[in-house]
Design an enzyme around this catalytic site. Structure first.
Site, PDB file in Angstrom:
ATOM      1  N   LYS A  52       0.829  -1.209   0.000  1.00 37.49           N
ATOM      2  CA  LYS A  52       0.000   0.000   0.000  1.00 37.49           C
ATOM      3  C   LYS A  52       0.861   1.257   0.000  1.00 37.49           C
ATOM      4  CE  LYS A  52      -3.706  -2.546   2.240  1.00 37.49           C
ATOM      5  NZ  LYS A  52      -4.274  -3.013   3.523  1.00 37.49           N
ATOM      6  N   GLN A  96      -4.557  -2.114  10.073  1.00 38.62           N
ATOM      7  CA  GLN A  96      -4.428  -3.406   9.408  1.00 38.62           C
ATOM      8  C   GLN A  96      -4.874  -4.532  10.323  1.00 38.62           C
ATOM      9  OE1 GLN A  96      -3.279  -3.906   6.086  1.00 38.62           O
ATOM     10  NE2 GLN A  96      -4.100  -5.934   6.493  1.00 38.62           N
ATOM     11  N   ASP A 119     -11.471   2.528   4.775  1.00 42.70           N
ATOM     12  CA  ASP A 119     -11.917   1.143   4.629  1.00 42.70           C
ATOM     13  C   ASP A 119     -13.436   1.066   4.521  1.00 42.70           C
ATOM     14  OD1 ASP A 119      -9.794  -0.643   4.402  1.00 42.70           O
ATOM     15  OD2 ASP A 119      -9.441  -0.715   6.563  1.00 42.70           O
TER      16      ASP A 119
END
Length: 297
Positions: A52, A96, A119
């Site tokens: 990412k 994460q 997200d």
């Protein structure tokens, strides 16, 4: 001839298309900023985070990473989240998963500023999605929508069977596909581990989305002739390779592609799209926070 849907190529197009929006923000003295937070030293999570960060660098998004010791109390993670919520240079961030067992992941999500929740997992953002007013579409479901659009699938009136009911993929994707919108208006069946006669439900679908986390659960005998198959699963299985394993999806690829009109491979299908849509959401977050109109792909 079955079309093998190249998720890498579609994701690359989306990243390229984000350039104009990022330049528009730059003209307004705003550079999108994405932070990643990792608690612990899970190797797979470390790999995802590094990928990412590389994606951000390629498109001109400022990337920040926060490491939290896996043995630290939950409050240390919460403090990091509070700092990111207050940082005006950070427009979006992700924590994460997985987090250590002593940390409640749902509490983690609740502490994320909904405006920076790229997200799309915060309860406020989930509610907005269900209501048809999404601030952010969760990355993997949105990526699936983009792949279906790339193939030219007509969703209006289509029968879609989603195998998997997770909060990350199955539930939000079902909500997106049933909404009254150009990329919705489908009739959706959601299947799961308690579903009886799964093969009957997948065989009658125009589109099958496999997101159960079960290696090669669905084979060609469970796919209707000419269906579009989107395989979200990524599973590590033992194999006689240099690494000692290989990655397979939730679909048995070789038999399914004989039935399907189009199918995503694993790897190289949905995975790159998830990462691209994270960049998309970060640019959207920056535009909303800076109150700058941008054209998003």
């Amino acid at each position: 001839m079955t079309e093998i849907i190249d998720g890498k190529a579609v994701a690359s197009e989306i990243r390229d298309d984000l350039t104009d929006a990022i330049e528009t923000l730059a003209d307004a003295d705003t550079r999108p900023g994405l932070a990643t937070v990792l608690m612990g030293d899970d190797p797979a999570s470390q790999t995802y985070v590094s990928m990412k960060q590389r994606d951000c660098e390629e498109v001109g998004i400022e990337s920040t990473h926060v490491d939290v010791d896996g043995d630290a109390p939950a409050e240390e993670l919460y403090d990091s989240i509070a700092d990111l919520n207050d940082d005006p240079e950070i427009h979006g961030y992700i924590v994460q998963a997985p987090v250590p067992d002593h940390v409640d992941y749902r509490e983690v999500i609740r502490r994320v500023d909904p405006a920076k929740d790229v997200d799309g997992f915060h309860p406020e953002n989930v509610g907005r999605l269900v209501a048809g007013d999404a601030r952010f579409r969760p990355c993997t479901p949105h990526g699936v929508q983009k792949l279906l659009a790339h193939v030219g699938v007509e969703l209006e009136g289509a029968d879609v069977t989603i195998v998997g009911r997770s909060d990350i993929v199955g539930k939000p994707l079902a909500n997106l596909l049933i909404q009254k919108a150009d990329d919705g208006n489908a009739t959706v069946t959601v299947c799961h581990s308690r579903t009886e006669n799964l093969a009957e439900k997948t065989r009658r679908a125009d589109i099958v989305v496999a997101a159960a986390g079960a290696p090669e659960l669905i084979d060609g005998s469970m796919i209707g002739d000419g269906a579009v198959v989107i395989d979200v699963g990524v599973n590590r299985v033992d194999a006689d390779t240099e690494k000692g394993y290989e990655l397979v999806g939730d679909v048995e690829f070789e038999s399914a592609k004989e039935q399907a009109s189009a199918i995503t491979p694993v790897p190289g299908g949905v995975g790159p799209m998830t990462r691209a849509m994270l960049l998309y959401n970060t640019v959207r977050a920056a535009s909303l926070q800076a109150d700058v109109d941008v054209d998003l792909p």
